[in-house]
Design a protein around this motif. Structure first.
Motif, PDB file in Angstrom:
ATOM      1  N   ALA B 686       0.062  10.512  -2.484  1.00  0.00           N
ATOM      2  CA  ALA B 686      -0.868   9.672  -1.727  1.00  0.00           C
ATOM      3  C   ALA B 686      -0.263   8.291  -1.523  1.00  0.00           C
ATOM      4  N   ALA B 687      -0.486   7.746  -0.326  1.00  0.00           N
ATOM      5  CA  ALA B 687       0.044   6.417  -0.039  1.00  0.00           C
ATOM      6  C   ALA B 687      -1.122   5.466   0.129  1.00  0.00           C
ATOM      7  N   ASP B 688      -0.857   4.216  -0.213  1.00  0.00           N
ATOM      8  CA  ASP B 688      -1.923   3.231  -0.129  1.00  0.00           C
ATOM      9  C   ASP B 688      -1.987   2.668   1.284  1.00  0.00           C
ATOM     10  N   ASP B 689      -2.061   3.549   2.249  1.00  0.00           N
ATOM     11  CA  ASP B 689      -2.028   3.134   3.645  1.00  0.00           C
ATOM     12  C   ASP B 689      -2.909   4.106   4.432  1.00  0.00           C
ATOM     13  N   PRO B 690      -3.970   3.599   5.041  1.00  0.00           N
ATOM     14  CA  PRO B 690      -4.900   4.519   5.726  1.00  0.00           C
ATOM     15  C   PRO B 690      -4.260   5.270   6.883  1.00  0.00           C
ATOM     16  N   GLY B 694       0.214  10.612   3.434  1.00  0.00           N
ATOM     17  CA  GLY B 694       0.924  10.502   2.180  1.00  0.00           C
ATOM     18  C   GLY B 694       2.406  10.470   2.443  1.00  0.00           C
ATOM     19  N   THR B 695       3.198  10.504   1.393  1.00  0.00           N
ATOM     20  CA  THR B 695       4.642  10.592   1.577  1.00  0.00           C
ATOM     21  C   THR B 695       5.119  11.830   0.844  1.00  0.00           C
ATOM     22  N   ASP B 707      -1.280  10.222   9.236  1.00  0.00           N
ATOM     23  CA  ASP B 707      -2.615  10.794   9.144  1.00  0.00           C
ATOM     24  C   ASP B 707      -3.165  10.958  10.557  1.00  0.00           C
TER      25      ASP B 707
END
Lengths: 146, 819
Positions: B686-690, B694-695, B707
């Motif tokens: 999971a990435a902290d970017d809406p 993810g990466t 996404d």
């Protein structure tokens, strides 16, 4: 006007192909083999920008294949839009037929019957007159069976 | 017609729309040329038919003519022409079906109509409107028992003009469309010239070799260079004379599909593959008609209405897929729909009822034979006669046209899953991109259109496996059957092949089946001129043609589909690779998610889920419009919301777009470069970017996965043109046209004037003084009086008007649009 004939040697016998059928006589320099094709098809060769289908006349007549195709002479003919090179043992001059072709009782022997239009007299003696188009289809099933 | 569009749209989307219009003009010119050509060709038939009205062969060809004209008219919106040809077609169909005896009166009436069609075609070409004549008279003359009409010429262009431009009272300038000067040449002449040029190239090569051997000779080398350059130009020009990209044909199809699906209340998406395949110009013209018929049938009978599709668990939007491949002297074109399929039993029953086969024969037929009945003349599966696909004449005409050019047509269908038409077309002369490979010291050419990838057994991570006598490789996570070319040729023992040293050419057939060919070496990519081979070589079913290498050596071009079929590597029904993928996933480490890798405008590598990507497009920079928060791109004639543009500068010149679909709407994502399809095999972090799902690690690299949900938020829906609600405006008001129409369109409506479409909303002005003609589900009343009361709205009260329009769409959530 007497028919003009290209004199040649096919399967060790003197034969003639009507000159009207022949576009040119070439020497086969290289052949691209065609895997999977019938035995009488030797391969492809190039004449200027054309690819010719190389036919071994010996095999077409039902004899053993030529020993060496490279360096042999071949008569170039066209049939139904495709060009073919008929490999012969030797190719000589063009001469004039002295008479109409005739049939011989008893035929000309194994293999020759289907592709031969008869015997024709020339200045250098009698020769077999070959129907070149018949050679393009390979040996007929009957001669294969024989 | 074209001019009108320019004035409406010209100032908003200049280049892109004008490009589309240019294409439209080309199509129009084609239409005129085709119609005229058919008229010329049919001239003799007409005379013969007049002499012998009961001659059914003549009747058929005249019928085909009017049928084709009718079809083309539907595409171009020439209502009068369409009405005339439809009427003639109806009458002739009666005769063909044996319900009516053709008599002199009918012959005269049909001839009069054909003459009128010719006159109208002339007018269309000159860019003039056609005089408002009385076609009804001509049509009435077709009726049974009508009096014999004399063939009068149509009144000339002094009356009212039919085009929209005439409103301003300006007379049309005659003959303003300056026609490009053309001459017609026999194709055989072109062939001869082409052959001459090829010989010249070889002679040049020979000369070049000799010059090289002779050493440097400045006095000769200069002119020789020039000669070579000229020769190269001439060769290119001659080649181009005959060839055209299939794209040119494909380009006209989306519009046709759009119009047809709108008319029939269906939703259809088009997918093209192989638009870059080049085809003889002549051949393109020959397949245009059959293709149109197949599309009509697919949309009319194949693809179900959206509600039915949902009921049977399919996506609301039907898919029409065109895929073209080139192989030697053949083009294979597959048209697939994912509709309900063709019911073989019903075809058989109809054929029996129509007397084409006997009941007993029909009962004995295999499913395949039943399907092939659709190509029999006079058979239709249509329950009702519609304007779109007529009465099922299409398919026999289609087959006749395809066979006329030496092609074949085949059909496969599966109930509930769809129908595929397989067209095989010959190429008299063609240039194809080929890959040359070496086997046992000999070179062979493989059409590049089939080649998906080249893999080296000793370098790449390829796992070999055997299943019985079958050799398999595991390649990119799927098991692919594999065969050595030497084995195909019968020159090597299949059990003794040293697979480790082979190079594997992974092939994908038009039916989407994948297999690998093992060769000794891969040499080069080359564009080759393919020539037909002698029938005796054709008999091997291994080769599709021959071509000459640069040094003049002939090599053989492999017939990939035939080799695959002989080796049992392809089946008749198409099987998607996707299914093979899911079967093979079990052995792998978890599920594989297919993705598309690309570089964003900022140069960073990213991934997108492959299933959301509908197509990859290339457009010009000018087709992108960005203003503040709004970013849009024009692809063809459609406008898409654009994403991905904010992370870097737009490229100069050409831009690559990924067209994404969420099933209902589409957006475009701009990229710098498309890398390749790949798959996610590792877990996603999971990435902290809406904006990211993810990466993950893909092929050893850390790649962010976009996404898709976020991408669609705020970009979807309102720009979908074919789903736009329809508004009907008064046609007789200047104000409605110039002021109101742009406003209504800006609100997301499509404006119609066609009387037979049910609009979602109609706007009535000035207490009914200006009325729109035709049905509508809701009505908005406008008034020029600012003090207006009741339900009416003051016509410059923008807020109220927009509110009312929005209300109308919400209210009528359009239950009946599919009708």
């Amino acid at each position: 006007m007497k028919e003009l004939l290209l004199m040649c040697l096919i399967a060790g016998r003197r034969a003639a192909i009507p000159a009207v059928q022949v576009q040119s006589v070439i020497e086969i320099e290289a052949v691209t083999p065609i895997p999977g094709a019938a035995d009488f098809i030797v391969g492809l060769t190039a004449l200027r920008s054309q690819a010719l289908t190389v036919i071994d006349c010996r095999v077409s007549l039902g004899f053993r294949p030529s020993d060496r195709v490279i360096g042999s002479r071949a008569a170039v003919i066209e049939h139904e839009g495709h060009q073919y090179a008929l490999v012969v043992d030797e190719a000589f001059d063009v001469t004039e037929a002295l008479a109409e072709p005739v049939e011989l009782p008893g035929g000309f022997g194994e293999g020759w019957g289907r592709a031969t239009r008869g015997m024709v007299e020339t200045e250098t003696g009698p020769v077999l007159l070959i129907d070149a188009v018949q050679l393009l289809h390979g040996p007929c099933p009957a001669s294969e069976a024989a | 017609m074209a001019n009108e569009l320019v004035t409406i749209l010209g100032h908003r989307l200049p280049s892109a729309i004008k490009g589309a219009l240019k294409q439209m003009d080309d199509l129009l010119a084609d239409f005129v040329a085709e119609t005229r050509e058919m008229l010329e060709a049919i001239g003799g038939e007409l005379v013969a038919w007049e002499a012998e009205p009961s001659d059914s062969a003549r009747l058929d060809s005249i019928f085909r003519f009017v049928h084709t004209v009718k079809g083309n008219c539907g595409f171009f919106d020439f209502p009068r022409l369409e009405k005339l040809s439809h009427a003639a077609e109806d009458a002739l169909a009666e005769c063909r079906a044996g319900r009516r005896e053709p008599d002199r009166a009918l012959v005269s009436a049909v001839l009069a109509i054909i003459d009128r069609i010719g006159e109208m075609t002339d007018a269309i070409e000159a860019g003039q409107g056609f005089a408002q004549g009385d076609d009804d008279e001509l049509i009435a003359a077709l009726a049974v028992g009508a009096a014999d009409v004399a063939m009068e010429p149509a009144p000339n262009t002094t009356g009212l003009i039919e085009t929209a431009n005439s409103d301003d009272g300006q007379p049309e300038k005659p003959g303003k469309a300056a026609l490009q000067r053309t001459i017609r040449l026999p194709v055989s002449l072109l062939d001869e010239v082409m052959k001459g040029v090829s010989d010249m190239v070889l002679a040049r090569n020979d000369l070049a070799r000799r010059l090289r051997e002779a050493g440097e000779q400045p006095a000769i080398d200069g002119p020789f260079e020039r000669l070579s350059a000229i020769l190269a130009d001439v060769r290119t020009a001659i080649t181009r004379m005959r060839m055209q990209r299939l794209e040119y044909l494909f380009g006209s199809l989306p519009r046709l599909v759009r119009d047809l699906s709108a008319e029939l209340g269906k939703q259809v998406m088009v997918d093209f593959e192989g638009g870059d395949v080049e085809l003889d110009r002549e051949m393109i013209e020959m397949v245009r008609d059959p293709l149109t018929h197949i599309i009509r049938n697919a949309i009319d009978h194949g693809i179900e209405a959206p509600a039915d599709r949902l009921k049977s668990g399919k996506r609301e939007i039907g898919l029409l897929r065109f895929s073209a491949r080139q192989s030697g002297n053949r083009i294979s074109l597959v048209i697939t729909d994912d509709g309900r399929g063709v019911p073989g039993d019903r075809l058989a029953a109809k054929a029996a009822a129509a007397g084409i086969v006997s009941e007993a024969e029909a009962a004995r037929m295999s499913e395949r034979q039943k399907l092939l009945l659709m190509f029999e003349p006079g058979l239709s599966t249509a329950e009702a006669v519609s304007q779109v696909s007529g009465r099922g004449v299409g398919m026999d005409v289609v087959r006749a046209n395809i066979e006329k050019v030496g092609g074949t047509i085949d059909v496969t269908s599966k109930a509930g899953e769809g129908t595929s038409f397989h067209l095989q077309l010959p190429l008299t002369l063609s240039i194809i991109a080929a890959l040359t490979v070496e086997v046992e010291g000999q070179l062979y050419a493989i059409p590049r259109s089939y080649v998906e990838e080249v893999a080296f057994a000793n370098v790449q991570d390829i796992e070999f496996a055997r299943a019985g006598e079958r050799q398999l490789i595991t390649f990119r996570g799927r098991r692919v059957p594999c065969v050595a070319l030497a084995d195909v040729f019968g020159i090597a023992d299949p059990r003794r092949i040293a697979w480790g040293s082979k190079t594997l050419v992974v092939m994908r057939l038009a039916s989407d089946e994948v297999f690998a060919l093992g060769v000794d070496r891969v040499h080069d990519h080359e564009d080759v001129v393919v020539k037909p081979i002698a029938p005796a070589i054709m008999d091997t079913r291994l080769y599709a043609g021959t071509t000459l290498l640069d040094d003049g050596r002939p090599i053989l071009l492999l017939d990939i589909p035939s080799i695959a079929a002989q080796r049992g590597l392809s089946s008749e029904m198409r099987k998607r690779v996707v299914s093979a993928e899911s079967e093979n996933a079990e052995g792998g480490a978890g599920t594989r998610v297919p993705v598309m890798l690309f570089f964003g405008l900022d140069g960073r590598k990213r991934a997108l889920r492959l299933e959301t990507i509908r197509r990859i497009e290339t457009i010009r920079r000018e087709a992108i419009d960005i203003e503040g928060d709004r970013a849009q791109a024009v692809v063809g004639t459609e406008i898409f919301s654009l994403a991905g543009h904010d992370c870097g500068p737009l490229p100069e010149g050409r831009c690559r777009l990924l067209r994404l679909s969420d099933g209902d709407s589409q957006i475009a994502y701009i990229v710098r470069e498309v890398v390749d399809a790949s798959a996610i095999t590792h877990d996603m972090v999971a990435a902290d970017d809406p904006t990211l799902e993810g990466t993950t690690l893909i092929e050893g690299e850390l790649v962010p996965v976009l996404d898709v949900h976020t991408l669609f938020v705020g970009r979807s829906a309102p720009l979908r043109r074919d789903a736009a609600p329809i508004c009907r405006l008064p046609t007789d008001s200047e104000w409605a046209r110039t002021i109101l129409e742009p406003l209504v369109k800006a609100a997301g409506y499509a404006v119609t004037a066609a009387p037979d479409i049910e609009a979602d909303v109609a706007i009535v002005m000035d207490e009914g003084e200006h009325l729109p003609s035709g049905p509508a589900r809701a009505t908005i009343w406008l008034s020029a009086n600012p003090e207006v009361g009741g339900d009416a709205i003051y016509r410059y009260d923008r807020e109220a008007l927009l509110g009312a329009l929005k209300q109308a769409t919400l209210r009528g959530s359009r239950p009946g649009r599919a009708a």
